[in-house]
Design a protein around this motif. Structure first.
Motif, mmCIF file in Angstrom:
data_model
loop_
_atom_site.group_PDB
_atom_site.id
_atom_site.type_symbol
_atom_site.label_atom_id
_atom_site.label_comp_id
_atom_site.label_asym_id
_atom_site.label_seq_id
_atom_site.Cartn_x
_atom_site.Cartn_y
_atom_site.Cartn_z
ATOM 1 N N ARG A 120 -10.238 10.041 5.504
ATOM 2 C CA ARG A 120 -11.690 9.846 5.523
ATOM 3 C C ARG A 120 -12.168 9.242 6.840
ATOM 4 N NH1 ARG A 120 -14.362 12.291 0.908
ATOM 5 N NH2 ARG A 120 -12.494 13.400 0.293
ATOM 6 N N LYS A 160 -2.749 -3.691 -8.261
ATOM 7 C CA LYS A 160 -2.002 -4.861 -7.775
ATOM 8 C C LYS A 160 -1.432 -5.683 -8.921
ATOM 9 C CE LYS A 160 -5.066 -5.294 -3.858
ATOM 10 N NZ LYS A 160 -6.213 -6.050 -3.371
ATOM 11 N N ASP A 197 6.678 3.490 -10.141
ATOM 12 C CA ASP A 197 6.253 3.187 -8.793
ATOM 13 C C ASP A 197 5.366 4.327 -8.315
ATOM 14 O OD1 ASP A 197 6.094 1.802 -6.432
ATOM 15 O OD2 ASP A 197 7.801 2.857 -5.549
ATOM 16 N N GLY A 198 4.263 3.981 -7.741
ATOM 17 C CA GLY A 198 3.386 5.043 -7.269
ATOM 18 C C GLY A 198 2.224 4.495 -6.475
ATOM 19 N N CYS A 199 1.298 5.378 -6.168
ATOM 20 C CA CYS A 199 0.136 4.983 -5.386
ATOM 21 C C CYS A 199 -0.815 4.146 -6.242
ATOM 22 C CB CYS A 199 -0.574 6.229 -4.860
ATOM 23 S SG CYS A 199 -1.275 7.239 -6.170
ATOM 24 N N ALA A 200 -1.820 3.595 -5.604
ATOM 25 C CA ALA A 200 -2.774 2.720 -6.294
ATOM 26 C C ALA A 200 -3.457 3.459 -7.433
ATOM 27 C CB ALA A 200 -3.813 2.211 -5.290
ATOM 28 N N ILE A 201 -3.789 4.730 -7.200
ATOM 29 C CA ILE A 201 -4.515 5.488 -8.214
ATOM 30 C C ILE A 201 -3.652 5.693 -9.461
ATOM 31 C CG2 ILE A 201 -5.768 7.652 -8.671
ATOM 32 C CD1 ILE A 201 -6.987 5.870 -6.430
ATOM 33 N N LEU A 254 -15.152 5.897 0.300
ATOM 34 C CA LEU A 254 -13.818 5.392 -0.005
ATOM 35 C C LEU A 254 -13.866 4.333 -1.096
ATOM 36 C CD1 LEU A 254 -12.102 5.141 3.476
ATOM 37 C CD2 LEU A 254 -11.231 6.368 1.488
ATOM 38 N N ARG A 255 -14.957 3.557 -1.078
ATOM 39 C CA ARG A 255 -15.116 2.529 -2.115
ATOM 40 C C ARG A 255 -15.380 3.154 -3.487
ATOM 41 N NH1 ARG A 255 -12.678 -2.230 -1.269
ATOM 42 N NH2 ARG A 255 -13.181 -3.035 0.791
ATOM 43 N N ILE A 266 -9.386 -2.645 2.753
ATOM 44 C CA ILE A 266 -9.628 -2.176 1.388
ATOM 45 C C ILE A 266 -8.617 -2.781 0.418
ATOM 46 C CG2 ILE A 266 -9.470 -0.105 -0.099
ATOM 47 C CD1 ILE A 266 -10.919 1.413 2.166
ATOM 48 N N PHE A 267 -7.378 -2.890 0.871
ATOM 49 C CA PHE A 267 -6.331 -3.396 -0.018
ATOM 50 C C PHE A 267 -6.113 -4.908 0.107
ATOM 51 C CE2 PHE A 267 -5.515 0.977 -0.739
ATOM 52 C CZ PHE A 267 -4.871 1.030 -1.961
ATOM 53 N N VAL A 284 0.851 -1.189 0.000
ATOM 54 C CA VAL A 284 0.000 0.000 0.000
ATOM 55 C C VAL A 284 0.893 1.247 0.000
ATOM 56 C CG1 VAL A 284 -1.964 1.172 1.062
ATOM 57 C CG2 VAL A 284 -1.631 -1.276 1.455
ATOM 58 N N HIS A 285 0.681 2.105 -0.985
ATOM 59 C CA HIS A 285 1.483 3.330 -1.063
ATOM 60 C C HIS A 285 1.059 4.295 0.046
ATOM 61 C CE1 HIS A 285 3.010 7.140 -2.669
ATOM 62 N NE2 HIS A 285 3.841 6.402 -3.382
ATOM 63 N N PRO A 286 2.013 5.013 0.652
ATOM 64 C CA PRO A 286 1.673 5.934 1.750
ATOM 65 C C PRO A 286 0.568 6.936 1.406
ATOM 66 C CG PRO A 286 4.031 5.652 1.630
ATOM 67 C CD PRO A 286 3.467 4.914 0.451
ATOM 68 N N HIS A 287 0.465 7.349 0.146
ATOM 69 C CA HIS A 287 -0.590 8.304 -0.164
ATOM 70 C C HIS A 287 -1.980 7.683 -0.125
ATOM 71 C CE1 HIS A 287 2.457 11.249 -1.142
ATOM 72 N NE2 HIS A 287 1.506 12.094 -0.831
ATOM 73 N N ASP A 288 -2.044 6.397 -0.425
ATOM 74 C CA ASP A 288 -3.329 5.713 -0.273
ATOM 75 C C ASP A 288 -3.654 5.553 1.217
ATOM 76 O OD1 ASP A 288 -3.842 5.334 -3.082
ATOM 77 O OD2 ASP A 288 -2.238 3.862 -3.076
ATOM 78 N N LEU A 324 -13.709 5.641 -4.528
ATOM 79 C CA LEU A 324 -12.359 5.893 -5.033
ATOM 80 C C LEU A 324 -11.635 4.574 -5.292
ATOM 81 C CD1 LEU A 324 -10.069 7.906 -5.676
ATOM 82 C CD2 LEU A 324 -9.409 7.789 -3.274
ATOM 83 N N TYR A 325 -11.620 3.747 -4.260
ATOM 84 C CA TYR A 325 -10.878 2.490 -4.381
ATOM 85 C C TYR A 325 -11.810 1.382 -4.867
ATOM 86 C CZ TYR A 325 -7.162 4.976 -2.025
ATOM 87 O OH TYR A 325 -6.182 5.881 -1.720
ATOM 88 N N ILE A 331 -7.085 7.254 2.894
ATOM 89 C CA ILE A 331 -8.071 6.435 3.610
ATOM 90 C C ILE A 331 -8.166 6.881 5.071
ATOM 91 C CG2 ILE A 331 -8.639 4.088 4.368
ATOM 92 C CD1 ILE A 331 -7.257 3.151 1.694
ATOM 93 N N LEU A 354 -8.290 -1.307 -7.672
ATOM 94 C CA LEU A 354 -7.439 -2.129 -6.810
ATOM 95 C C LEU A 354 -6.797 -3.262 -7.610
ATOM 96 C CD1 LEU A 354 -9.729 -2.207 -3.642
ATOM 97 C CD2 LEU A 354 -7.535 -1.040 -3.877
#
Lengths: 406, 148
Positions: free
Chosen positions: A353, B17, B61-65, B4-5, A404-405, A342-346, B7-8, A350, B13
């Motif tokens: 919120r 992954k 490399d980055g966040c899930a989004i 949140l759901r 979530i992840f 899980v990336h720190p920004h995610d 968004l994710y 979360i 997701l």
């Protein structure tokens, strides 16, 4: 010696808010602290009834404002146990304090080839000013490495400090890792070779009593806003002899004794380094912040925050996929972590919120991220108003992240 | 939790992954993107033959989004003409930032899942970074694109 958490929390209006319908859990004091009511009240009443420019007017308000401004200087002197008020220079923040030393002391006293030693866990504010001086003056910047736990590698540091070393500039507490650096040991190494020592105390002053004479440092800087005070005000402590020898940095009003077009005589320190109308109200607010933390007392603050760190480290440590970055045995108020996958920004989004404010990113310490081979971390940091319930909220929030992840 | 759901979403997701087309392409045009705020880094590789995107891939490399956005982007633009890909980016950008987006033709298809991002203004750049980078590659501008 215990701390009345309920009373302290009631002092912070910001903490009474809800975020997205959830109780706010503020865990980002290391970036900037929330403000207690006595600080807000001091700012307001100063602006309402005591405000005027300082060091100028013959009228009552100006004298009153000057008195309040100089009282704050005296409070800071006592807070740091400096020898005299004249050793306390009001600046915008720690960043400006370090830049002042680099541009004034550094330009005047460093020659090409002279060495400045910093640690590998510095905030960008204690890296970039020295790089600028390196590029301008040809000084050499040496980096004292850190261990896998996030401690300063003392043996390696000792071997870096030599006859060419003119300054050692280190954090008192590392902002991305929470490590308390062994300032005394580093000062002893520096003294052997006649080098000066600058300490960035931003992350230390809210959490522990600091005595600049006992630490035997030459320069000590901190920002007011991390000490529950206003933004835009900070402190440079420097030994009087240094301030006398250092040339002015910025020119203008208030820093002069007399000005003609042929010749200007500078004022004595600290006025020599306070050109222009200063952040008068900021200084007054900082004085109120110092009164506030001293009324609570550092014995109680240290005991409370130590308990919180132990509790948080233990609870977070039980989460399998969580890795704490910075595992020194001597830490203060900061826990940086990553979650596998899980990336720190995610994590940050979360938790946000869930009403939990943490910092996610590189914390203005990109070399630390590189050292631990992470792009970023999530960071929870504590202030005097945090309690074990905030840690519980954080752990519950992280559990949601993992759901979530999953 | 429900917001949140938004968004994710599962699709996001899944793609974060198990990103698709997550590889370099020899001899392709490439561009690099960097979001200094997050530390997200992405390199987009694109091979255009007769005006058509014959192959596209990414690394980084980055966040899930940002990862999911890059992955879904590669699926969406592969086989399309370059100008169609640019048009899709305009639509995509709108869906990430505005709530009055019209997509009568249903061109966005799966990319519609990013509509949740508009509720998270600081995360919009995470979603759009791969697209900015793709356009830079199409424009033969390999220098790093920054969102700041």
């Amino acid at each position: 010696m215990t701390l009345d958490l309920a009373r302290i929390r009631a002092d912070f209006p910001a903490l009474g808010q809800d975020m997205y319908g959830k109780h706010l859990t503020f865990l980002d004091s290391a970036a900037s602290a929330q403000k207690p009511r006595p600080v807000l009240d001091a700012l307001r009443s100063f602006y309402e009834f005591e405000y005027a420019n300082v060091h100028r007017g013959v009228y009552w308000l100006s004298q009153r404002a000057t008195e309040r401004y100089e009282q704050s200087r005296a409070k800071v002197r006592a807070f740091l146990n400096a020898a005299r008020d004249e050793e306390i220079v009001f600046v915008r923040g720690a960043t400006e304090g370090i830049n002042l030393v680099a541009q004034s002391w550094g330009r005047a006293f460093l020659q090409p080839g002279d060495e400045v030693v910093i640690s590998a866990m510095e905030h960008h504010s204690n890296i970039v000013p020295w790089q600028m001086l390196r590029d301008e003056r040809g000084i050499v910047l040496r980096i004292a490495p850190i261990t896998d736990d996030g401690d300063l590698d003392l043996a390696a540091t000792a071997s870096l400090i030599g006859p060419r070393t003119k300054l050692v500039a280190i954090a008192h507490v590392a902002n991305a890792l929470g490590t308390i650096l062994p300032v005394r040991e580093v000062v002893a190494m520096a003294r052997k070779v006649g080098a000066k020592v600058l300490v960035d105390g931003c992350q230390a002053v809210p959490h522990m009593a600091v005595d600049v004479r006992d630490l035997d440092v030459d320069f000590y800087v901190f920002s007011g806003h991390k000490l529950y005070g206003p933004t835009g005000i900070g402190i440079l402590y420097a030994r009087h002899e240094h301030l006398v020898a250092m040339p002015p940095w910025q020119g203008g009003g208030d820093m002069i004794r007399s000005v003609t077009f042929e010749k200007t005589e500078y004022a004595d320190p600290p006025a020599k380094f306070e050109a222009g109308t200063p952040h008068i109200a900021g200084a007054v607010g900082l004085g109120a912040a110092i009164d506030y933390v001293q009324a609570i007392g550092f014995d109680a603050i240290v005991a409370h925050e130590r308990d919180l760190m132990t509790y948080a480290t233990e609870r977070l440590g039980r989460i399998n996929s969580l890795r704490i970055i910075g595992t020194s045995k001597t830490k203060s108020s900061v826990i940086s972590f990553t979650l596998a996958g899980v990336h720190p920004h995610d994590i940050g989004t979360i938790l946000d919120r869930e009403g939990i404010a943490i910092r996610a990113g590189h914390h203005c310490a990109q070399p630390v991220m590189d050292r631990f081979e992470v792009a970023a971390t999530a960071r929870a940091s504590f202030g005097i108003h945090n309690g074990r319930d905030d840690v519980d909220a954080l752990v519950a929030g992280i559990t949601k992240v993992l759901e979530i992840f999953a | 939790m429900s917001d949140l759901r938004d968004l994710y979403q599962e699709v996001i997701l899944d793609h974060s992954k198990r990103p698709r087309n997550f590889h370099a392409i020899d001899g392709a045009e490439l561009a690099k993107g960097h979001n200094p705020l997050c530390g997200d880094r992405v390199t987009v590789f694109v091979k255009v033959v007769d005006g058509v995107i014959a192959d596209v891939g990414f690394q980084g490399d980055g966040c899930a989004i940002s990862k999911a956005s890059a992955s879904l982007m590669t699926e969406a633009v592969k086989g399309k003409r370059a100008d169609e890909a640019r048009h899709l980016f305009t639509l995509f950008h709108d869906v990430c930032t505005r709530d009055d987006v019209e997509d009568p033709e249903g061109e966005l298809e799966k990319l519609e899942v990013f509509s949740g991002v508009r509720e998270y203004p600081v995360r919009v750049k995470c979603a759009t970074l791969p697209w900015h980078t793709l356009v830079a590659a199409l424009d033969h501008k390999p220098d790093t694109i920054k969102t700041e």
